[in-house]
Design a protein around this motif. Structure first.
Motif, PDB file in Angstrom:
ATOM      1  N   ARG A 236       0.799  -1.230   0.000  1.00  0.00           N
ATOM      2  CA  ARG A 236       0.000   0.000   0.000  1.00  0.00           C
ATOM      3  C   ARG A 236       0.834   1.284   0.000  1.00  0.00           C
ATOM      4  N   PRO A 237       1.918   1.389   0.770  1.00  0.00           N
ATOM      5  CA  PRO A 237       2.676   2.644   0.735  1.00  0.00           C
ATOM      6  C   PRO A 237       3.195   3.022  -0.648  1.00  0.00           C
ATOM      7  N   LEU A 238       3.367   2.029  -1.527  1.00  0.00           N
ATOM      8  CA  LEU A 238       3.855   2.307  -2.868  1.00  0.00           C
ATOM      9  C   LEU A 238       2.750   2.759  -3.813  1.00  0.00           C
ATOM     10  N   SER A 239       1.510   2.655  -3.376  1.00  0.00           N
ATOM     11  CA  SER A 239       0.382   2.998  -4.239  1.00  0.00           C
ATOM     12  C   SER A 239       0.129   4.496  -4.300  1.00  0.00           C
ATOM     13  N   GLY A 240       0.720   5.253  -3.373  1.00  0.00           N
ATOM     14  CA  GLY A 240       0.400   6.664  -3.251  1.00  0.00           C
ATOM     15  C   GLY A 240      -0.729   6.914  -2.281  1.00  0.00           C
ATOM     16  N   TRP A 241      -1.254   5.844  -1.697  1.00  0.00           N
ATOM     17  CA  TRP A 241      -2.347   5.935  -0.717  1.00  0.00           C
ATOM     18  C   TRP A 241      -1.878   5.198   0.542  1.00  0.00           C
ATOM     19  N   PRO A 242      -1.015   5.816   1.341  1.00  0.00           N
ATOM     20  CA  PRO A 242      -0.336   5.088   2.411  1.00  0.00           C
ATOM     21  C   PRO A 242      -1.173   4.789   3.646  1.00  0.00           C
ATOM     22  N   LEU A 243      -2.314   5.455   3.806  1.00  0.00           N
ATOM     23  CA  LEU A 243      -3.130   5.265   4.998  1.00  0.00           C
ATOM     24  C   LEU A 243      -4.411   4.507   4.673  1.00  0.00           C
ATOM     25  N   SER A 244      -4.961   3.849   5.689  1.00  0.00           N
ATOM     26  CA  SER A 244      -6.190   3.085   5.516  1.00  0.00           C
ATOM     27  C   SER A 244      -7.095   3.312   6.720  1.00  0.00           C
ATOM     28  N   ALA A 245      -8.378   3.219   6.480  1.00  0.00           N
ATOM     29  CA  ALA A 245      -9.361   3.357   7.550  1.00  0.00           C
ATOM     30  C   ALA A 245     -10.540   2.441   7.262  1.00  0.00           C
ATOM     31  N   VAL A 246     -11.252   2.092   8.315  1.00  0.00           N
ATOM     32  CA  VAL A 246     -12.460   1.264   8.204  1.00  0.00           C
ATOM     33  C   VAL A 246     -13.624   2.057   8.778  1.00  0.00           C
ATOM     34  N   TYR A 247     -14.695   2.184   7.999  1.00  0.00           N
ATOM     35  CA  TYR A 247     -15.899   2.880   8.441  1.00  0.00           C
ATOM     36  C   TYR A 247     -17.023   1.874   8.637  1.00  0.00           C
ATOM     37  N   PHE A 248     -17.716   2.007   9.750  1.00  0.00           N
ATOM     38  CA  PHE A 248     -18.901   1.202  10.028  1.00  0.00           C
ATOM     39  C   PHE A 248     -20.089   2.125   9.824  1.00  0.00           C
TER      40      PHE A 248
END
Length: 363
Positions: A236-248
């Motif tokens: 993921r860090p190589l995608s240009g989108w290094p952060l992730s989140a989960v929404y309920f």
């Protein structure tokens, strides 16, 4: 939301083009990929081998999530004792039925995805798993009833429309719906081999399984048309989108179909599951920066006024992703091959039941 692509310094344009091509067609011939990218096929193959060997990109197989006759998925929130979350995550990562594990901040310590053959197996597996793992304080299981957005559809967008269309044109035609017949030992073996490397050649699959080339080719075509999915993933860090989140989140039941359509068109949405329980949507997103956690939520509210975000968690670390064990920097450092759900009775459930019988007092 205006989130433009930025170049990733670790990958050059050829690397990104190769990954994008395999995101569209994970088993695309190198001759086709090279022709589309205007590069010698040998060069393309070498680039991919370098990325794969470094754990930066990989192709894997998994039971098709869109059909409940193939797999039933449970999204499980896990609360752990203080300081125990990493140990719990590592213990869960060893189980083939646990496809994904995220360490999170917020209202839960872990979010895991478990794949089973039916609801009964899901109940047995989750109960035994979490009873046997020290440090688990509480769990909440959400049964997935649909997957309107799947991570395999996410793209780097490095190829132009014409290049993408040429790769798409080489995809095999979709298969007919899955029959009720069971999986056999060859199916199981092919899934495990393709989970480790989704581009394994038919010849190598034949050698590994002992089945003839004709049999493997025919069976592979059938599985990929009806029961298995392939995907190309990138650290993921190589995608240009290094952060992730989960929404309920929740929407009125009559709005679920509309919500799925809207979410499928939002770039940040990596995957989305329709679930039972207090929330009917669990949404995984990739983000550019920490501040985007709330900015994305505001954007989502504008796109779907009927949607309510009930809770959200920032992903601190992804420990396992579709069977791949990941380092803190997102690189693949190992694999626990996913098994087809009908073999679960021979794996985690029985082993845990036997352990419990040998040690009835627990931890």
């Amino acid at each position: 939301m205006d989130m433009q692509d930025s170049a990733t310094p670790e990958l050059d344009e050829l690397d990104r083009g190769v990954v994008h091509a395999l995101q569209i067609h994970p088993r695309a011939p190198w001759t086709l990929v090279g022709d589309v990218l205007g590069v010698n096929p040998v060069t393309v193959a070498r680039r991919w081998q370098r990325l794969q060997d470094a754990g930066l990109a990989w192709v894997t197989a998994y039971p098709r999530l869109s059909n409940a006759r193939v797999v039933v998925t449970g999204v499980i929130e896990v609360d752990t004792e203080p300081g125990a979350s990493a140990d719990v995550a590592r213990a869960l990562a060893a189980e083939p039925a646990v496809a994904n594990i995220k360490l999170t901040a917020g209202g839960r310590d872990l979010v895991a995805a478990v794949q089973t053959r039916d609801l009964t197996e899901l109940a047995r597996l989750t109960t035994l798993l979490f009873q046997r793992i020290p440090g688990v304080r509480a769990t909440r299981t959400h049964v997935s009833t649909g997957v309107p957005v799947e991570g395999s559809h996410w793209r780097l967008r490095s190829l132009d429309a014409l290049q993408s269309a040429r790769i798409e044109a080489a995809l095999p035609p979709p298969g007919r719906s899955v029959t009720e017949s069971g999986w056999d030992s060859l199916d199981a073996w092919l899934l495990e081999l393709l989970c480790m490397d989704g581009r394994t050649s038919v010849n190598d699959l034949s050698v590994a399984t002992g089945a003839s080339l004709t049999t493997v080719r025919r069976r592979l075509q059938s599985l990929l048309a009806t029961r298995l999915s392939l995907r190309c993933d990138l650290a993921r860090p190589l995608s240009g989108w290094p952060l992730s989140a989960v929404y309920f989140a929740s929407v009125p039941a009559q709005r679920l179909e509309e919500a799925g359509r809207v979410l499928s068109g939002i770039r940040e949405v990596r995957s989305c599951a329709i679930t039972t329980g207090p929330h009917n949507l669990v949404i995984d997103v990739w983000l550019r920066a920490l501040g985007d956690v709330h900015a994305f939520e505001a954007h989502l509210s504008r796109q779907l006024p009927s949607l309510t975000i009930d809770d959200r968690s920032v992903v601190l670390s992804t420990v396992k992703h579709m069977g791949r064990l990941l380092a803190e920097d997102g690189r693949s450092v190992g694999v626990v091959p996913l098994r087809h759900p009908q073999s679960l009775r021979d794996s985690a459930v029985e082993r845990l039941a036997e352990t419990r019988a040998d040690n009835p007092r627990g931890h």
